[in-house]
Design an enzyme around this catalytic site. Structure first.
Site, PDB file in Angstrom:
ATOM      1  N   TYR A   1     -26.108  23.552  19.773  1.00 51.26           N
ATOM      2  CA  TYR A   1     -26.881  24.610  19.117  1.00 51.26           C
ATOM      3  C   TYR A   1     -27.313  24.130  17.730  1.00 51.26           C
ATOM      4  CZ  TYR A   1     -27.797  29.429  17.419  1.00 51.26           C
ATOM      5  OH  TYR A   1     -28.358  30.568  16.908  1.00 51.26           O
ATOM      6  N   CYS A   2     -28.617  24.199  17.453  1.00 51.53           N
ATOM      7  CA  CYS A   2     -29.170  23.861  16.136  1.00 51.53           C
ATOM      8  C   CYS A   2     -28.782  22.422  15.783  1.00 51.53           C
ATOM      9  CB  CYS A   2     -28.684  24.889  15.113  1.00 51.53           C
ATOM     10  SG  CYS A   2     -29.374  24.696  13.452  1.00 51.53           S
ATOM     11  N   LEU A   3     -28.196  22.202  14.623  1.00 56.03           N
ATOM     12  CA  LEU A   3     -27.796  20.864  14.204  1.00 56.03           C
ATOM     13  C   LEU A   3     -26.775  20.259  15.170  1.00 56.03           C
ATOM     14  CD1 LEU A   3     -27.715  18.510  12.226  1.00 56.03           C
ATOM     15  CD2 LEU A   3     -26.271  19.892  10.719  1.00 56.03           C
TER      16      LEU A   3
ATOM     17  N   GLY B   1     -26.946  20.631  18.307  1.00 52.63           N
ATOM     18  CA  GLY B   1     -27.757  20.095  19.387  1.00 52.63           C
ATOM     19  C   GLY B   1     -28.359  18.755  19.042  1.00 52.63           C
TER      20      GLY B   1
END
Length: 577
Positions: free
Chosen positions: A308-310, A312
């Site tokens: 998720y986000c960073l 990811g």
């Protein structure tokens, strides 16, 4: 930031750290250079100047004509007269009455004029143009008639009806907010959401703890589970429990209830002692250490890795590195609002250039980390109307409190970023775009996303200000592997917390087979049909199709192989302030 500073460099670092503190870590040189670039090019663009003059004259005539029509109408018909410009900022009918109609139209016309003035100017460097346009917009918002009691008819009407009691409540709200900010306390209402009591409550055990993270294994709730476990790698810019909020909207709880063995990383909230943690530390002691633990607890099974986000972005880096191994260990990769190409990173790029990053590095050299309020301030500026001005009007002028919910409480539970890692993240990914260019090093070898062969489930959200969906979509031309792309309604966080049954949720989904032809994001968005509901069900079906038949669940932890149960979820790192 990796080598020791010389005496003269140390002097500069101290001066720059003071400079950063004086300017709220916003580089004045960057801003001045942007405005000089724009102003000097506008000064030698007579055509642009004439265009702006013509626009100002036309706006004046348009406003004058509207007001003349207003006064010619019968009194009861005046508010029905359509103004030249319409905005959600002034949607109440009271804004169509004199003199507020003149105020709001003048303001909207000024917005349009400055938008035209700060864009499409010959010769201006694109980053500078964006900074100037953003700065002009922020400056104008200060003068919006909706922000002041004496120019806001809704506030004036409320004040008249309540005899000023609303302003008294607003003063109490302001004193409370100021007191909380001074004492570094969370906003009012956050106390209703307690980690481990009514948020982050999915039962589980901590099975690994190191300098960087805790690994949580969740207790199965079904008699049988899919043999492939799910590993969730959240961003360390946030606390993981956005994916385990209240029981009704917990993505982790949803996966467990659907027969999956779920592991999740809970990152440590870094302080000065963690100043030297690097991107490689988060990869080796975070993602790879978690995979080692899972291999010991659920031996012989590949993992459905989710980022998720960073988190990811880190997962994509790790997956590309693992693709070089004979046993890549991953069954699939799911990325939620995660960028892998940073050439068009969206509005956050306004705060990222050499001057800005250097100033941040000087400040972090002094403290050892980037403070959570510095990150929050940047995000608030990107959505200043929603996050600042409208809230001030509602809470301080109308005297109304925003109803705190679990997502808002989580958002206030902020984290820090270690100095070395954050510097590397900004330089390697944002400034140099090393990952998409095949220059990012894991160990001493560059990695390439083109090496990915595993199936990918890739989620972007329509209103994302942090990782714009078109930037997330760029993974399509970085690898030829199979990609199932989802474009969901909502923003960076609310678009992911999208449980089945949530009202007004929509998404688009389509799979590009391995080796399939590239489609532009514009073509994709206009041709893929929109569906009602939650994309979670689509993700579950995607995971099911790539998983084996259910089997007996594994034990919690594996003490015999060095992964004993260390305590109950949600662990201790999540409680660090």
């Amino acid at each position: 930031m990796g080598r020791p500073y010389s005496a003269t460099e140390q002097l500069d670092a101290q001066a720059h750290a003071l400079w950063a503190k004086l300017h709220a870590v916003l580089s004045p040189q960057s801003v001045v250079l942007a405005w000089l670039d724009w102003a000097s090019h506008l000064a030698v663009s007579p055509g642009k100047q004439l265009e702006l003059l013509r626009m100002a004259v036309e706006q004046s005539e348009e406003l004058s004509g509207y007001l003349q029509r207003y006064w010619r109408e019968e009194k009861e018909q005046r508010t029905a007269l359509e103004p030249p410009l319409v905005s959600k900022l002034f949607k109440e009918e009271a804004w169509r009455q004199w003199p507020f109609n003149a105020l709001q139209q003048s303001y909207l016309m000024a917005q349009n004029w400055w938008q035209e003035a700060t864009t499409h100017t010959w010769g201006v460097e694109p980053h500078h143009q964006n900074v100037v346009a953003f700065g002009a917009s922020q400056w104008l918002q200060i003068f919006s008639p909706g922000n002041y009691a004496w120019t806001n008819p809704v506030v004036l009407q409320r004040t008249s009806e309540e005899g000023g009691v609303n302003l008294g409540r607003g003063l109490v709200n302001w004193i409370d907010a100021a007191t909380r900010q001074i004492n570094q306390l969370p906003p009012a209402g956050s106390e209703k959401f307690v980690v481990g009591e009514n948020v982050a409550t999915t039962p589980g055990k901590v099975v690994l703890r190191n300098r960087v993270m805790e690994l949580i294994q969740y207790t199965p709730t079904t008699g049988k589970v899919r043999p492939e476990p799910v590993l969730i790698t959240p961003a360390w810019i946030m606390k993981y429990y956005i994916l385990d909020l209240s029981p009704h909207n917990s993505l982790i709880g949803y996966l467990v209830s659907q027969g999956y063995t779920v592991f999740c990383i809970s990152w440590k909230n870094p302080g000065d002692a963690e100043r030297d943690l690097s991107m490689d530390d988060y990869l080796q002691q975070g993602l790879f250490a978690a995979l080692d633990a899972i291999d010991a607890i659920v031996p012989g099974q590949k993992v459905h890795a989710t980022g998720y986000c960073l988190g990811g972005t880190l997962l994509a880096i790790g997956a590309a590195a693992l693709a070089r191994d004979a046993n890549p260990r991953l069954a699939s990769m799911s990325l939620f609002t995660a960028q892998t190409d940073f050439s068009e990173p969206g509005e956050l790029a306004l705060f990222i250039d050499e001057s800005q990053v250097s100033l941040l590095e000087a400040q972090m050299q002094r403290t050892g980390y980037l403070r959570s309020d510095q990150m929050a301030g940047a995000f608030q500026m990107l959505r200043s109307y929603d996050m600042i001005w409208s809230r001030m009007v509602k809470e301080y002028l109308l005297g109304e409190r925003y109803e705190m919910n679990d997502l808002m409480a989580w958002n206030a539970d902020a984290t820090r970023m270690p100095a070395t890692m954050h510097s590397q993240y900004l330089r390697r990914l944002f400034l140099n775009n090393d990952l998409s260019s095949g220059r990012y090093l894991v160990g001493d070898r560059p990695i390439a996303l083109s090496d990915l062969k595993l199936p990918v489930f890739n989620v972007g959200t329509v209103a994302d200000h942090v990782a714009p969906w078109r930037s997330v979509y760029k993974l399509h031309y970085l690898t030829a592997t199979e990609i199932t792309f989802v474009l969901a309604s909502g923003g960076h966080n609310a678009g992911i917390v999208s449980e089945p049954g949530h009202p007004r949720r929509k998404y688009q989904i389509q799979t590009r087979e391995a080796g399939g032809l590239y489609r532009s994001p514009q073509e994709w968005q206009t041709t893929v049909p929109e569906q009602e509901g939650s994309w979670w069900t689509q993700w579950l079906a995607w995971l099911d199709a790539r998983s084996g038949e259910p089997t007996d669940p594994p034990t919690l932890g594996a003490a015999e192989t060095g992964y004993p149960v260390l305590g109950d979820a949600p662990g201790v790192y999540i409680l660090e302030k």
